[in-house]
Motif scaffolding. Structure first.
Motif, mmCIF file in Angstrom:
data_model
loop_
_atom_site.group_PDB
_atom_site.id
_atom_site.type_symbol
_atom_site.label_atom_id
_atom_site.label_comp_id
_atom_site.label_asym_id
_atom_site.label_seq_id
_atom_site.Cartn_x
_atom_site.Cartn_y
_atom_site.Cartn_z
ATOM 1 N N ALA A 96 11.399 -14.904 21.049
ATOM 2 C CA ALA A 96 12.458 -15.894 20.826
ATOM 3 C C ALA A 96 13.359 -16.057 22.043
ATOM 4 C CB ALA A 96 13.303 -15.489 19.621
ATOM 5 N N THR A 97 13.486 -15.003 22.845
ATOM 6 C CA THR A 97 14.366 -15.037 24.018
ATOM 7 C C THR A 97 13.631 -14.463 25.224
ATOM 8 O OG1 THR A 97 15.292 -12.906 23.299
ATOM 9 C CG2 THR A 97 16.537 -14.893 22.724
ATOM 10 N N ARG A 273 18.594 -22.766 13.904
ATOM 11 C CA ARG A 273 18.083 -21.659 14.705
ATOM 12 C C ARG A 273 17.719 -20.476 13.816
ATOM 13 N NH1 ARG A 273 22.277 -20.748 19.608
ATOM 14 N NH2 ARG A 273 20.426 -20.021 20.711
ATOM 15 N N GLU A 277 16.698 -16.291 17.612
ATOM 16 C CA GLU A 277 17.097 -17.287 18.608
ATOM 17 C C GLU A 277 18.597 -17.277 18.856
ATOM 18 O OE1 GLU A 277 13.568 -20.579 17.735
ATOM 19 O OE2 GLU A 277 15.462 -20.635 16.610
#
Length: 296
Positions: A96-97, A273, A277
């Motif tokens: 996600a990141t 989101r 996230e």
């Protein structure tokens, strides 16, 4: 990076079976690999004293109860389950990141004190900390509800570690707000719920107040309070504040967790989101978005 879950089970068993005079020395050796979680404390930290202050298992009583509790943790594969849950959660978070800075993480799992009424009652036999980058701490009594939540509890603390270990969100003890901790607890629960479902992912002490509008309004009124010394009552509630010498503010146990979940859920719903996230989102944005939704 690596995640190391310290194999504390056999070492704790050795402590509990040793002569009473030898137990502090043996316990210190158990705790030493995780001493870095106290690196922001002033001066030298007495690890054995901190263990007692944090409701860790006693050195002068309840040996048999504690040994039986260790058997339950071993039978539940507590250490293995925590390790696997953290690896899986980290993979989800990195997806996600991408590019997130992740420190090496040491995980300390310690048995709690069955004779501490605040720990076994108010705290429901579970305290944990993931706020110091590179360290996770889980102190628990193996009630069935806590054993069922081992993975979710570890993942909750990992979320804190990644939020503050990345360097993108700075925790300054003098200027940080109640709002930041309340939101961070909501984000950590949301992440645990994303991976393990609502029933297991909610921190237990916050569940009774999830729909209490009076508690919500009270906590929201204190979101701008600064200084870590003021946080215990606003986040954990009056009973825990009194236990540790802080000033009560008129809140039940787990109030900040309940409100954090409501704020974060409103933010995630409004933005679309996922919890993963939203790891590094500014807490002020979460609060502003959530309160706008609440007013509609």
């Amino acid at each position: 990076m690596t995640i190391t879950v310290l194999d504390t089970g056999p070492a704790m068993r050795e402590v509990l079976r040793a002569a009473p005079a030898d137990r502090p020395h043996l316990l210190r050796a158990v705790l030493e690999p995780a001493a870095g979680m106290y690196r922001y404390f002033p001066g030298d930290v007495d690890l054995v004293a901190m263990h007692a202050m944090a409701s860790g298992f006693p050195l002068d009583r309840d040996e048999q109860r504690c040994l039986e509790a260790l058997d339950l943790l071993h039978e539940a594969d507590a250490w293995g389950r925590i390790a696997r849950a953290l690896e899986d959660a980290l993979a989800v978070q990195l997806a996600a990141t991408p590019g997130l800075a992740v420190p090496d993480i040491t995980v300390l799992v310690v048995l709690g004190d069955p004779g501490d009424e605040h720990f076994t009652g108010t705290a429901l036999g579970m305290t944990a900390n993931g706020s110091v980058p590179g360290h996770l701490f889980l102190n628990l009594w193996p009630y069935p509800e806590n054993l069922a939540r081992l993975e979710a509890t570890a993942v909750h603390e990992l979320n804190h570690n990644l939020r503050y270990g990345s360097g993108a969100v700075v925790w300054d003890p003098a200027t940080v707000t109640v709002g930041e901790q309340v939101v961070s607890e909501g984000l950590a629960d949301a992440f645990a719920r994303q991976l393990h479902g609502d029933e297991l992912g909610h921190t237990r002490i916050g569940v009774p107040h999830l729909r209490d509008d009076a508690v919500f309004a009270k906590v929201v009124s204190g979101l701008g309070v600064t200084g870590m010394e003021n946080f215990t009552a606003w986040v954990h509630g009056d009973a825990t504040a009194t236990r540790y010498g802080a000033t009560p503010v008129g809140l039940p146990t787990g109030a900040g967790y309940a409100v954090g979940n409501r704020l974060v859920d409103a933010y995630l719903a409004a933005t679309g989101r996922s919890a993963a996230e939203a790891l590094l989102v500014d807490s002020g944005k979460v609060v502003a978005t959530a309160l706008r939704a609440h007013e509609r």
